[in-house]
Write a protein that holds these residues in place. Structure first.
Motif, PDB file in Angstrom:
ATOM      1  N   ILE A  12     -26.442   7.573  -4.275  1.00 23.33           N
ATOM      2  CA  ILE A  12     -27.639   8.390  -4.046  1.00 23.33           C
ATOM      3  C   ILE A  12     -28.832   7.846  -4.800  1.00 23.33           C
ATOM      4  O   ILE A  12     -29.923   7.653  -4.229  1.00 23.33           O
ATOM      5  CB  ILE A  12     -27.363   9.854  -4.435  1.00 23.33           C
ATOM      6  N   ILE A  13     -28.664   7.574  -6.100  1.00 27.53           N
ATOM      7  CA  ILE A  13     -29.829   7.146  -6.889  1.00 27.53           C
ATOM      8  C   ILE A  13     -30.259   5.738  -6.518  1.00 27.53           C
ATOM      9  O   ILE A  13     -31.458   5.418  -6.476  1.00 27.53           O
ATOM     10  CB  ILE A  13     -29.542   7.260  -8.405  1.00 27.53           C
ATOM     11  N   LYS A  14     -29.298   4.861  -6.213  1.00 27.98           N
ATOM     12  CA  LYS A  14     -29.648   3.488  -5.868  1.00 27.98           C
ATOM     13  C   LYS A  14     -30.350   3.421  -4.516  1.00 27.98           C
ATOM     14  O   LYS A  14     -31.274   2.612  -4.323  1.00 27.98           O
ATOM     15  CB  LYS A  14     -28.380   2.616  -5.829  1.00 27.98           C
ATOM     16  N   LYS A  15     -29.934   4.275  -3.585  1.00 25.49           N
ATOM     17  CA  LYS A  15     -30.558   4.277  -2.264  1.00 25.49           C
ATOM     18  C   LYS A  15     -31.815   5.137  -2.220  1.00 25.49           C
ATOM     19  O   LYS A  15     -32.624   5.015  -1.311  1.00 25.49           O
ATOM     20  CB  LYS A  15     -29.565   4.778  -1.215  1.00 25.49           C
ATOM     21  N   ALA A  16     -31.979   6.010  -3.235  1.00 33.10           N
ATOM     22  CA  ALA A  16     -33.132   6.913  -3.228  1.00 33.10           C
ATOM     23  C   ALA A  16     -34.352   6.303  -3.893  1.00 33.10           C
ATOM     24  O   ALA A  16     -35.471   6.748  -3.664  1.00 33.10           O
ATOM     25  CB  ALA A  16     -32.772   8.224  -3.930  1.00 33.10           C
ATOM     26  N   ALA A  17     -34.149   5.278  -4.742  1.00 27.22           N
ATOM     27  CA  ALA A  17     -35.280   4.728  -5.479  1.00 27.22           C
ATOM     28  C   ALA A  17     -35.051   3.254  -5.794  1.00 27.22           C
ATOM     29  O   ALA A  17     -33.906   2.810  -5.923  1.00 27.22           O
ATOM     30  CB  ALA A  17     -35.496   5.520  -6.771  1.00 27.22           C
ATOM     31  N   TYR A  18     -36.149   2.525  -5.950  1.00 24.18           N
ATOM     32  CA  TYR A  18     -36.075   1.126  -6.370  1.00 24.18           C
ATOM     33  C   TYR A  18     -36.023   1.101  -7.896  1.00 24.18           C
ATOM     34  O   TYR A  18     -37.058   1.075  -8.569  1.00 24.18           O
ATOM     35  CB  TYR A  18     -37.309   0.363  -5.867  1.00 24.18           C
ATOM     36  N   VAL A  19     -34.820   1.132  -8.446  1.00 27.58           N
ATOM     37  CA  VAL A  19     -34.662   1.202  -9.900  1.00 27.58           C
ATOM     38  C   VAL A  19     -33.616   0.199 -10.356  1.00 27.58           C
ATOM     39  O   VAL A  19     -32.759  -0.237  -9.584  1.00 27.58           O
ATOM     40  CB  VAL A  19     -34.260   2.625 -10.355  1.00 27.58           C
ATOM     41  N   GLY A  20     -33.666  -0.098 -11.645  1.00 27.50           N
ATOM     42  CA  GLY A  20     -32.705  -1.012 -12.239  1.00 27.50           C
ATOM     43  C   GLY A  20     -31.400  -0.307 -12.569  1.00 27.50           C
ATOM     44  O   GLY A  20     -31.293   0.928 -12.528  1.00 27.50           O
ATOM     45  N   ILE A  21     -30.412  -1.110 -12.957  1.00 28.43           N
ATOM     46  CA  ILE A  21     -29.089  -0.567 -13.254  1.00 28.43           C
ATOM     47  C   ILE A  21     -29.136   0.369 -14.451  1.00 28.43           C
ATOM     48  O   ILE A  21     -28.312   1.295 -14.558  1.00 28.43           O
ATOM     49  CB  ILE A  21     -28.090  -1.733 -13.508  1.00 28.43           C
ATOM     50  N   HIS A  22     -30.081   0.190 -15.370  1.00 25.58           N
ATOM     51  CA  HIS A  22     -30.165   1.063 -16.546  1.00 25.58           C
ATOM     52  C   HIS A  22     -30.491   2.496 -16.145  1.00 25.58           C
ATOM     53  O   HIS A  22     -29.952   3.444 -16.724  1.00 25.58           O
ATOM     54  CB  HIS A  22     -31.197   0.535 -17.547  1.00 25.58           C
ATOM     55  N   VAL A  23     -31.342   2.651 -15.139  1.00 30.06           N
ATOM     56  CA  VAL A  23     -31.672   3.998 -14.648  1.00 30.06           C
ATOM     57  C   VAL A  23     -30.471   4.603 -13.922  1.00 30.06           C
ATOM     58  O   VAL A  23     -30.142   5.779 -14.106  1.00 30.06           O
ATOM     59  CB  VAL A  23     -32.903   3.967 -13.724  1.00 30.06           C
ATOM     60  N   VAL A  24     -29.809   3.798 -13.118  1.00 30.39           N
ATOM     61  CA  VAL A  24     -28.631   4.273 -12.392  1.00 30.39           C
ATOM     62  C   VAL A  24     -27.564   4.761 -13.371  1.00 30.39           C
ATOM     63  O   VAL A  24     -26.992   5.844 -13.206  1.00 30.39           O
ATOM     64  CB  VAL A  24     -28.049   3.154 -11.501  1.00 30.39           C
ATOM     65  N   LEU A  25     -27.307   3.984 -14.410  1.00 32.40           N
ATOM     66  CA  LEU A  25     -26.295   4.356 -15.403  1.00 32.40           C
ATOM     67  C   LEU A  25     -26.683   5.626 -16.145  1.00 32.40           C
ATOM     68  O   LEU A  25     -25.826   6.479 -16.430  1.00 32.40           O
ATOM     69  CB  LEU A  25     -26.083   3.216 -16.397  1.00 32.40           C
ATOM     70  N   PHE A  26     -27.963   5.783 -16.460  1.00 28.69           N
ATOM     71  CA  PHE A  26     -28.401   6.980 -17.176  1.00 28.69           C
ATOM     72  C   PHE A  26     -28.236   8.221 -16.305  1.00 28.69           C
ATOM     73  O   PHE A  26     -27.766   9.262 -16.791  1.00 28.69           O
ATOM     74  CB  PHE A  26     -29.864   6.843 -17.609  1.00 28.69           C
ATOM     75  N   VAL A  27     -28.591   8.133 -15.039  1.00 27.75           N
ATOM     76  CA  VAL A  27     -28.429   9.283 -14.139  1.00 27.75           C
ATOM     77  C   VAL A  27     -26.944   9.607 -13.963  1.00 27.75           C
ATOM     78  O   VAL A  27     -26.551  10.789 -13.924  1.00 27.75           O
ATOM     79  CB  VAL A  27     -29.097   9.009 -12.777  1.00 27.75           C
ATOM     80  N   ILE A  28     -26.101   8.593 -13.867  1.00 26.49           N
ATOM     81  CA  ILE A  28     -24.654   8.818 -13.778  1.00 26.49           C
ATOM     82  C   ILE A  28     -24.156   9.529 -15.027  1.00 26.49           C
ATOM     83  O   ILE A  28     -23.344  10.459 -14.946  1.00 26.49           O
ATOM     84  CB  ILE A  28     -23.920   7.473 -13.575  1.00 26.49           C
ATOM     85  N   LEU A  29     -24.644   9.101 -16.190  1.00 24.11           N
ATOM     86  CA  LEU A  29     -24.263   9.775 -17.439  1.00 24.11           C
ATOM     87  C   LEU A  29     -24.633  11.252 -17.395  1.00 24.11           C
ATOM     88  O   LEU A  29     -23.845  12.108 -17.811  1.00 24.11           O
ATOM     89  CB  LEU A  29     -24.953   9.092 -18.620  1.00 24.11           C
ATOM     90  N   MET A  30     -25.809  11.553 -16.885  1.00 28.16           N
ATOM     91  CA  MET A  30     -26.238  12.948 -16.792  1.00 28.16           C
ATOM     92  C   MET A  30     -25.352  13.748 -15.830  1.00 28.16           C
ATOM     93  O   MET A  30     -25.157  14.951 -16.016  1.00 28.16           O
ATOM     94  CB  MET A  30     -27.697  13.034 -16.315  1.00 28.16           C
ATOM     95  N   ALA A  31     -24.820  13.089 -14.810  1.00 26.31           N
ATOM     96  CA  ALA A  31     -23.932  13.765 -13.863  1.00 26.31           C
ATOM     97  C   ALA A  31     -22.544  13.981 -14.463  1.00 26.31           C
ATOM     98  O   ALA A  31     -21.911  15.016 -14.242  1.00 26.31           O
ATOM     99  CB  ALA A  31     -23.828  12.956 -12.568  1.00 26.31           C
ATOM    100  N   VAL A  32     -22.073  13.002 -15.230  1.00 27.66           N
ATOM    101  CA  VAL A  32     -20.729  13.065 -15.796  1.00 27.66           C
ATOM    102  C   VAL A  32     -20.656  14.005 -16.992  1.00 27.66           C
ATOM    103  O   VAL A  32     -19.654  14.716 -17.177  1.00 27.66           O
ATOM    104  CB  VAL A  32     -20.261  11.640 -16.200  1.00 27.66           C
ATOM    105  N   PHE A  33     -21.702  14.031 -17.796  1.00 28.13           N
ATOM    106  CA  PHE A  33     -21.652  14.711 -19.093  1.00 28.13           C
ATOM    107  C   PHE A  33     -21.216  16.176 -19.017  1.00 28.13           C
ATOM    108  O   PHE A  33     -20.290  16.581 -19.741  1.00 28.13           O
ATOM    109  CB  PHE A  33     -23.004  14.599 -19.790  1.00 28.13           C
ATOM    110  N   PRO A  34     -21.835  17.020 -18.195  1.00 25.65           N
ATOM    111  CA  PRO A  34     -21.416  18.433 -18.182  1.00 25.65           C
ATOM    112  C   PRO A  34     -19.960  18.629 -17.750  1.00 25.65           C
ATOM    113  O   PRO A  34     -19.319  19.605 -18.158  1.00 25.65           O
ATOM    114  CB  PRO A  34     -22.371  19.078 -17.166  1.00 25.65           C
ATOM    115  N   LEU A  35     -19.437  17.714 -16.948  1.00 26.69           N
ATOM    116  CA  LEU A  35     -18.076  17.843 -16.444  1.00 26.69           C
ATOM    117  C   LEU A  35     -17.042  17.360 -17.457  1.00 26.69           C
ATOM    118  O   LEU A  35     -15.855  17.674 -17.331  1.00 26.69           O
ATOM    119  CB  LEU A  35     -17.912  17.053 -15.145  1.00 26.69           C
TER     120      LEU A  35
END
Length: 496
Positions: free
Chosen positions: A127-150
């Motif tokens: 989702i994040i990679k296809k939704a925006a032109y961003v580097g892997i650091h942004v992708v990893l940070f958003v993934i961390l935010m998704a994983v953390f509460p779980l």
């Protein structure tokens, strides 16, 4: 001029270092969170319904015969116990109590943990990679935010530390997320003239399996799939036949699950088995508000929401989503926790939310708020157009800091921290060894009335599931254990 170029190069180097640092820290945090849960899963022991599922496979040898046995068990469970056809089938077919013992249990539960978080990473990354032109650091940070509460807010022991829970919640939700991720890939491939249908076929297969589990997952997978279809329909201004085929097929699988006689015969529905929709709506609404309070008052989730606002603000000009579709789906996502809470109470007549259903509701809620945070950040960036960027970031960082120190839920209360302490002192390992010793001894007591001294509840160890028995030999769990090991009866002598 030379000074400006030098300053620009220095700024770029600094930004590159910060990006690398952000990516490395995010990757390490993700590894720590998931690694802790996988390590704890190494010490899972048989609990409760594990023996009910195992009863159908005792004495069955040969994989084909096990498939036949699991199919018969699924049919019987569908009529008398539950509609979760996928859960019943894999719960019988791969049950480590009947096939493989503690070694198989360890492998299955580790795979379950890897698969659940792997699916979250897969879907979030797409989702994040296809939704925006961003580097892997942004992708990893958003993934961390998704994983953390779980991973940090609750152990979700029914999902990660119980085989039956893994069959009812873990494996199915993972397949559901994989199904949606593949569905997105298929639709994006069509936009660049790639017409291979392999992602669609695998998406359909995973989706059919996912909706055959706990009704909380059935509801949420179908609803997330609907959100995805609506996004592409708004973007393309038409509903496409292949997309609707996937949705209708998964909806049919969900109907098969929901309408199972066992849901109403085996779960104590009130009103003579009638579905109480009004009570379901009231209950789901109460659970919705409870999860909101749990995340924002009892936990420090606001810190991570504001962090995602910062991300949305920084990448606003690189987001390439269809804005109208994004807003429509963003609104729809806030109904998903209601779906997750509503389906089990109506389908099963539940009066309390199980830990597994709570996990699904929290997953849906965080997805809605994570998306909202990114949208707010995008809206701020689009409105301000970089005006006083550093001042805006300073305010957001200050809010994050204040929220972090003001929230009573401090880092030492994170479940992963407590689990690491339990692993360090050997609490989970000791329980594993002692339980294995007791269970191994039962195979030598066939046709005998057995009395044991074990815990009387599954949550004997905090944030983990323990083997337990009741004092009544005629209770369901005691009878299931006795059946598996060929005992005349088994009862618990512990008083607590």
């Amino acid at each position: 001029m030379v000074r400006k170029i030098a300053g620009s190069m220095k700024h770029e180097r600094t930004q590159t270092i910060l990006n690398w640092g952000m990516g490395i820290v995010s990757a390490l945090m993700i590894s720590f969170l998931i690694g802790t849960i996988v390590r704890a899963a190494m010490f899972v022991v048989p609990v409760s319904d594990d023996y009910w599922y195992a009863g159908s496979g005792v004495g069955i040898h040969g994989f084909l015969k096990r498939i036949v046995s699991a199919s018969k068990f699924t049919q019987d469970a569908y009529r008398h116990e539950q509609g979760a056809y996928f859960t019943s089938f894999i719960g019988s077919l791969f049950n480590p109590v009947a096939y493989g013992g503690f070694s198989a249990m360890r492998i299955i539960m580790e795979v379950n943990a890897f698969l659940v978080f792997g699916a979250v990473i897969f879907l979030t990354g797409i989702i994040i990679k296809k939704a925006a032109y961003v580097g892997i650091h942004v992708v990893l940070f958003v993934i961390l935010m998704a994983v953390f509460p779980l991973a940090a807010y609750d152990s979700f022991s029914e999902v990660f530390y119980w085989f039956s829970g893994a069959c009812a919640y873990g494996f199915p939700i993972a397949l559901g997320f994989i199904s949606i991720g593949l569905f997105i890939i298929y639709n994006l491939n069509k936009e660049v003239a790639l017409t291979g249908r392999e992602p669609l076929v695998f998406s359909l297969a995973c989706g059919i399996a996912a909706v055959g589990a706990s009704l909380a997952i059935t509801g949420i997978v179908v609803y997330f799939l609907l959100c995805t279809i609506i996004y592409f329909a708004i973007k393309r201004r038409r509903l496409e036949k292949d997309n609707m085929l996937v949705f209708i097929t998964c909806l049919a699988g969900a109907a098969v699950n929901i309408l199972a006689p066992g849901n109403y015969a085996g779960h104590g529905m009130k009103n003579g088995g009638a579905v109480d929709v009004k009570a379901g709506i009231i209950y789901a609404s109460e659970r919705y508000m409870y999860v909101v309070r749990w995340l924002f008052s009892d936990r420090n989730y606001l810190v991570y929401v504001i962090s995602l606002v910062v991300v949305g603000y920084l990448i606003y000009d690189r987001i390439k989503l269809c804005r109208g579709a994004w807003m429509a789906v963003g609104v729809m996502l806030f109904a998903s926790p209601l779906i997750a809470a509503f389906t089990p109470v109506v389908g099963y007549g539940m009066e309390e939310t199980t830990n597994g259903c709570f996990f699904i509701t929290v997953t849906a809620m965080t997805a809605a708020f994570d998306n909202l945070a990114l949208f707010i950040g995008w809206l701020m960036g689009r409105t301000l157009k970089g005006h006083k960027k550093m001042s805006v970031l300073a305010v957001l960082y200050a809010i994050i800091f204040v929220c972090f120190i003001a929230t009573p839920f401090s880092p030492e209360k994170y479940v992963v921290v407590k689990l690491n302490k339990q692993l360090y002192v050997g609490e989970l390992q000791k329980n594993y060894v002692e339980t294995k010793k007791i269970i191994d001894s039962l195979s030598n007591m066939k046709d005998r009335d057995v009395k044991v001294d074990v815990p009387t509840n599954p949550e004997y160890i905090e944030d983990f599931y323990s083997f337990f028995l009741l004092d009544d030999p005629d209770s369901r769990i005691n009878r299931d254990v006795a059946k598996v090991y060929g005992l005349s009866s088994i009862s618990n002598i512990r008083e607590e």
